[in-house]
Every structure is written in structure tokens, then in C-alpha cells.
Motif scaffolding. Structure first.
Motif, PDB file in Angstrom:
ATOM      1  N   LEU A   1      86.318  20.112 -13.427  1.00 41.86           N
ATOM      2  CA  LEU A   1      85.988  20.907 -12.248  1.00 41.86           C
ATOM      3  C   LEU A   1      84.533  20.752 -11.822  1.00 41.86           C
ATOM      4  O   LEU A   1      84.175  21.106 -10.689  1.00 41.86           O
ATOM      5  N   LEU A   2      83.690  20.257 -12.732  1.00 40.49           N
ATOM      6  CA  LEU A   2      82.284  20.010 -12.437  1.00 40.49           C
ATOM      7  C   LEU A   2      81.958  18.550 -12.702  1.00 40.49           C
ATOM      8  O   LEU A   2      82.532  17.923 -13.608  1.00 40.49           O
ATOM      9  N   GLN A   3      81.021  18.005 -11.933  1.00 44.84           N
ATOM     10  CA  GLN A   3      80.635  16.603 -12.065  1.00 44.84           C
ATOM     11  C   GLN A   3      79.728  16.399 -13.280  1.00 44.84           C
ATOM     12  O   GLN A   3      78.790  17.183 -13.507  1.00 44.84           O
ATOM     13  N   GLU A   4      79.969  15.316 -14.021  1.00 45.49           N
ATOM     14  CA  GLU A   4      79.224  15.080 -15.261  1.00 45.49           C
ATOM     15  C   GLU A   4      77.762  14.720 -15.014  1.00 45.49           C
ATOM     16  O   GLU A   4      76.865  15.244 -15.680  1.00 45.49           O
ATOM     17  N   GLY A   5      77.508  13.811 -14.043  1.00 43.38           N
ATOM     18  CA  GLY A   5      76.132  13.370 -13.824  1.00 43.38           C
ATOM     19  C   GLY A   5      75.194  14.505 -13.474  1.00 43.38           C
ATOM     20  O   GLY A   5      74.161  14.699 -14.152  1.00 43.38           O
ATOM     21  N   PRO A   6      75.458  15.275 -12.441  1.00 44.02           N
ATOM     22  CA  PRO A   6      74.595  16.407 -12.115  1.00 44.02           C
ATOM     23  C   PRO A   6      74.484  17.412 -13.257  1.00 44.02           C
ATOM     24  O   PRO A   6      73.422  18.011 -13.458  1.00 44.02           O
ATOM     25  N   TYR A   7      75.576  17.596 -14.025  1.00 47.37           N
ATOM     26  CA  TYR A   7      75.534  18.560 -15.129  1.00 47.37           C
ATOM     27  C   TYR A   7      74.494  18.158 -16.156  1.00 47.37           C
ATOM     28  O   TYR A   7      73.740  18.997 -16.670  1.00 47.37           O
ATOM     29  N   GLU A   8      74.445  16.865 -16.447  1.00 46.96           N
ATOM     30  CA  GLU A   8      73.446  16.372 -17.405  1.00 46.96           C
ATOM     31  C   GLU A   8      72.025  16.568 -16.898  1.00 46.96           C
ATOM     32  O   GLU A   8      71.076  16.647 -17.687  1.00 46.96           O
ATOM     33  N   GLU A   9      71.878  16.677 -15.565  1.00 48.20           N
ATOM     34  CA  GLU A   9      70.561  16.904 -14.966  1.00 48.20           C
ATOM     35  C   GLU A   9      70.268  18.382 -14.705  1.00 48.20           C
ATOM     36  O   GLU A   9      69.268  18.732 -14.085  1.00 48.20           O
ATOM     37  N   GLY A  10      71.189  19.257 -15.174  1.00 45.80           N
ATOM     38  CA  GLY A  10      70.920  20.681 -15.098  1.00 45.80           C
ATOM     39  C   GLY A  10      71.493  21.395 -13.895  1.00 45.80           C
ATOM     40  O   GLY A  10      71.041  22.498 -13.556  1.00 45.80           O
ATOM     41  N   ARG A  11      72.532  20.810 -13.265  1.00 46.62           N
ATOM     42  CA  ARG A  11      73.130  21.457 -12.101  1.00 46.62           C
ATOM     43  C   ARG A  11      74.652  21.464 -12.217  1.00 46.62           C
ATOM     44  O   ARG A  11      75.242  20.496 -12.716  1.00 46.62           O
ATOM     45  N   ALA A  12      75.258  22.548 -11.766  1.00 46.31           N
ATOM     46  CA  ALA A  12      76.713  22.642 -11.697  1.00 46.31           C
ATOM     47  C   ALA A  12      77.142  22.248 -10.284  1.00 46.31           C
ATOM     48  O   ALA A  12      76.818  22.941  -9.315  1.00 46.31           O
ATOM     49  N   VAL A  13      77.843  21.128 -10.167  1.00 46.20           N
ATOM     50  CA  VAL A  13      78.300  20.606  -8.877  1.00 46.20           C
ATOM     51  C   VAL A  13      79.808  20.406  -8.952  1.00 46.20           C
ATOM     52  O   VAL A  13      80.306  19.761  -9.884  1.00 46.20           O
ATOM     53  N   LEU A  14      80.524  20.921  -7.997  1.00 44.69           N
ATOM     54  CA  LEU A  14      81.981  20.850  -8.005  1.00 44.69           C
ATOM     55  C   LEU A  14      82.490  19.424  -7.792  1.00 44.69           C
ATOM     56  O   LEU A  14      81.957  18.679  -6.973  1.00 44.69           O
ATOM     57  N   THR A  15      83.530  19.083  -8.526  1.00 40.03           N
ATOM     58  CA  THR A  15      84.300  17.883  -8.227  1.00 40.03           C
ATOM     59  C   THR A  15      85.264  18.212  -7.084  1.00 40.03           C
ATOM     60  O   THR A  15      85.358  19.362  -6.634  1.00 40.03           O
ATOM     61  N   LEU A  16      86.037  17.212  -6.644  1.00 38.81           N
ATOM     62  CA  LEU A  16      87.037  17.480  -5.616  1.00 38.81           C
ATOM     63  C   LEU A  16      88.048  18.507  -6.125  1.00 38.81           C
ATOM     64  O   LEU A  16      88.394  19.459  -5.421  1.00 38.81           O
ATOM     65  N   ARG A  17      88.489  18.348  -7.357  1.00 43.36           N
ATOM     66  CA  ARG A  17      89.416  19.338  -7.927  1.00 43.36           C
ATOM     67  C   ARG A  17      88.744  20.698  -8.033  1.00 43.36           C
ATOM     68  O   ARG A  17      89.365  21.734  -7.809  1.00 43.36           O
ATOM     69  N   GLY A  18      87.457  20.684  -8.378  1.00 47.40           N
ATOM     70  CA  GLY A  18      86.719  21.937  -8.460  1.00 47.40           C
ATOM     71  C   GLY A  18      86.619  22.639  -7.119  1.00 47.40           C
ATOM     72  O   GLY A  18      86.641  23.879  -7.049  1.00 47.40           O
ATOM     73  N   ARG A  19      86.508  21.865  -6.044  1.00 52.39           N
ATOM     74  CA  ARG A  19      86.443  22.476  -4.716  1.00 52.39           C
ATOM     75  C   ARG A  19      87.741  23.208  -4.386  1.00 52.39           C
ATOM     76  O   ARG A  19      87.732  24.247  -3.729  1.00 52.39           O
TER      77      ARG A  19
END
Length: 410
Positions: free
Chosen positions: A380-398
Motif C-alpha cells: 500500500l506504500l511505495q518502498e523507495g520513498p519509505y526508505e527516504e522517510g516518507r509514506a507515499v501511496l501506491t496505486l493499490r494504496g490510493r
């Protein structure tokens, strides 16, 4: 703007804000929302604070008239100038919404904009938007708006299919919104949005694809696509309750959203908020981003909401009561609340998670962080941004954004 107003503490008669609300104000962007509460007819799905001529007849007299509404709203702009201080900031965005703003004369909309310019000043690159009903504008009207300083316009299209528009009680003719885009471009509008609604009872996948293709064929640089929400008390809710039309379906909404993402992405649009796509950074709606990022805005008009420095307030709903308060030299505010730091933290998560840039993980508490790790594992969240300290929705997460955000706010 939904018609229901929350409770809250009283607003001072002069509208004065706590000193804390103005601390650091010079470093925060400021926008204005101008609410025009008039509609020619009421759409069956609408729960906004709007009024037809019949609904106003005998309830507000001349105070509720469209003819003098611009002057009444200008009075609130002048009140805002007093409340926000002797050295006000330039206004970064102006958004005129409703209702149907274009039921007013184009010169009235320009007059309201110029009041903001004269009282506050507009930033050199200010975004100035109005919503418009396709049937209530023509090239001359649009030219007056553009010459008066408007540079962005949003047309309510909803659907390209007549039977879908009929369920929604929309009165415009299919094809007219697309023609409006061309007319707006011809008079020099830099940015044009089309609003679409999906999930209307009786709409098929093919109907939705046809609406998207028609919108794209018109050449806007911004498209908003919203799932139909059936609000209690509306005509559509009553029709569904009587069994005249079927209830909307969450699975259908999800399928339609995926169709929208696929179609818009293929046409060069990128999502930047769950329900909004643009062809470029410049095409994004800066005014709505003020809301989503918790910046400062003054909402003028009946029922309009405002936020400045952690203080949120809302005006009385009825146009007659609104005009009467201003005529008496008083604030039209009905109530307000001072947000706590925790309120503001939660609201940042609720709103910023919907954006393409996401929300900083540093805003999450321990349980929220644990939930974010589960969301990451569940795709539900993207891996790359998460590793950089941000929660960003994937398409499924949206598709599951509301559920994700509930978990993240503990």
C-alpha cells in the motif's frame, strides 16, 4: 462545501483572531476562497450550501439577492483586511466556487477579485480560478473573466453520457463542456480543468471510458475525477431508498478509478492527489494544495470555512443572515475552533497522505509507524520513498487511502 456546519466557540463580533494565529504569518502563503451560493437548479446528488431562487424567495429579501451579492462579499474581503493586520501578505491563490459562480455577471466576479487585489495585493504569479457551469458561459463571458485577471477555470462536466447526467440532475448538454475548453483556450486561459464523477447508478465501464476520452479530447491540462458519494437528505439518496435507482458500489468505484488512472496516465497526465491529475507541475491546482498542506486561507461567503495559523472558523450558512451580519458591521462567523498541536499533526497525516509527495514518517507515533510498516508489506506504500522517510501511496494504496490513513493516525 457541505451544508452542515460543526459546533465551535463563538466568533468575536469584529472577527479578531488570537495573536498566536498571526505569529509567523508573513512566512505562510495566503489564499482566498469566495463562495457563490446560487444555483439555477439543485442537482440530485448535491449536499453543498447552495440555494435556488425558489429556495431564497421570501427568506432573505434583498439581502439574499444575486444582484448585490458581489458588494456583500467585498465587505467581507475588507473585514479580512482588518482582521489580518496592517501589513497583509500578498494573496497567492484565489478560488471562486459554489454553487454556480457563473450565475453572477462576469463583471461581478472580476469585482470580487479586484477587491482582494486592492486590499491585499496579488502575487505576480497568483493562481486565480473560478468554477463554471458549461451552460452559463459564452466566449464574451470568458473573455471578461480573462481580461479581469482570472487565469484558471474549472468546468463541471461530470459525464459525457446523457443518461448519466440525467441521474445526476445535471442540466448541461453533452459536448458543451468540451466546447467550453476550446472557448477558454481561445481567450487566453492558461489552465483549464474538467470535473468528472464516476460510479453514478446506471453508468457502465464503457460510459466512464467515453467520459474520460471526451474529456481528454477537449484538451484540458487538469482533470479531477471523484467517486459519487450519496449524501443523506439529497434527492438521489431518496431515489435510491425508494428503489428507483441502485445504490453505488465500492467495488465499482475501485474499478472506475483504475480505468481513470490507466486512461489519464496513457494521455500524459500524472496524479498529484488521489482524485486529481495534471499534465505538468504548472497545471496542478495550487489553491487546493493550500488546503491539503494546511496553509492559510480566508473563505468568504455563506457557510465558507477559513483557516489561519491553527484557527479554523466558518460563516453562517444562509445568504440573508450572512449579508445581514456584514450590513451591521459584524463578522458573519458562526463558530470557530483553535486547533491543538495534536489536531494539526493528525490533519497533516489525513491530508498529505493523499498527495504524490506523501507524508513524513516523522509525523507518525509508534502505533502509526507499526501500521506504516504493515502497509508497506501489504503493497500500500511505495518502498523507495519509505526508505527516504516518507509514506507515499501506491496505486493499490490510493484505492484504500481512507483505510490506510486511519491506521497511520493511531
Amino acid at each position: 462545501m457541505p451544508s452542515a456546519l460543526p459546533d465551535g466557540e463563538p466568533v468575536p463580533a469584529d472577527g479578531a483572531l488570537p495573536a498566536s494565529a498571526l505569529d509567523g504569518a508573513a512566512d505562510r502563503p495566503l489564499g482566498f476562497y469566495l463562495h457563490v451560493p446560487y444555483c439555477a437548479t439543485r442537482c440530485g446528488y448535491c449536499d453543498f450550501n447552495t440555494y435556488t431562487a425558489t429556495e431564497l424567495r421570501g427568506t432573505g429579501g434583498v439581502l439574499a439577492s444575486r444582484d448585490n451579492y458581489a458588494e456583500t462579499l467585498v465587505d467581507e474581503v475588507r473585514l479580512a483586511r482588518k482582521v489580518l493586520g496592517d501589513d497583509p501578505r500578498e494573496v497567492r491563490t484565489v478560488f471562486v466556487g459554489g454553487g454556480t459562480p457563473t450565475l453572477l455577471a462576469a463583471g461581478d466576479l472580476v469585482r470580487m477579485l479586484h477587491a482582494i487585489r486592492d486590499e491585499f495585493g496579488l502575487a505576480a504569479d497568483a493562481e486565480v480560478t473560478t468554477e463554471a457551469n458549461p451552460e452559463s458561459v459564452d466566449p464574451a463571458y470568458l473573455a471578461t473573466l480573462r481580461e479581469g485577471g482570472f487565469n484558471r477555470i474549472s468546468f463541471g462536466m461530470q459525464s459525457a453520457r446523457q443518461h448519466v447526467l440525467k441521474v445526476l440532475d445535471r442540466t448541461h448538454t453533452p459536448g458543451r463542456p468540451e466546447a467550453c475548453v476550446a472557448e477558454a483556450r481561445a481567450v487566453g486561459f492558461d489552465h483549464v480543468n474538467l470535473d468528472l464523477i464516476y460510479g453514478t447508478p446506471g453508468e457502465s465501464d464503457d460510459d466512464w471510458r467515453a467520459s474520460l476520452e471526451a474529456a481528454l479530447g477537449a484538451g484540458p491540462d487538469h482533470v479531477s475525477a471523484y467517486a459519487l458519494i450519496v449524501e443523506e437528505g439529497t434527492q438521489l439518496a431518496r431515489r435510491i431508498r425508494r428503489g428507483e435507482v441502485p445504490m453505488t458500489d465500492d467495488d465499482v468505484h475501485a474499478d472506475r478509478y483504475l480505468i481513470a488512472e490507466e486512461t489519464l496516465s496513457a494521455a500524459g497526465f500524472d496524479w498529484y492527489e488521489v482524485s486529481n491529475w495534471a499534465t505538468s507541475e504548472a497545471g496542478r491546482c495550487l489553491h487546493n494544495e493550500l488546503y491539503w498542506r494546511g496553509a492559510d486561507w480566508w473563505g468568504a461567503g455563506p457557510g465558507a470555512h477559513s483557516h489561519v495559523g491553527g484557527v479554523r472558523w466558518w460563516n453562517v450558512k444562509h445568504p440573508g443572515a450572512y449579508a445581514g451580519a456584514l450590513a451591521a458591521g459584524k463578522s458573519p462567523g458562526a463558530g470557530r475552533e483553535v486547533l491543538t498541536e495534536e489536531d494539526r499533526r493528525v490533519e497533516r497525516i489525513l491530508l498529505e497522505l493523499r498527495l504524490r509527495e506523501g507524508v513524513p514518517l516523522s509525523l507518525l507515533r509508534e502505533e502509526g509507524l507499526a501500521a506504516s510498516r504493515r502497509a508497506l508489506s501489504d503493497g500500500l506504500l511505495q518502498e523507495g520513498p519509505y526508505e527516504e522517510g516518507r509514506a507515499v501511496l501506491t496505486l493499490r494504496g490510493r484505492l484504500l487511502a481512507d483505510a490506510v490513513v486511519r491506521d497511520l493516525v493511531d
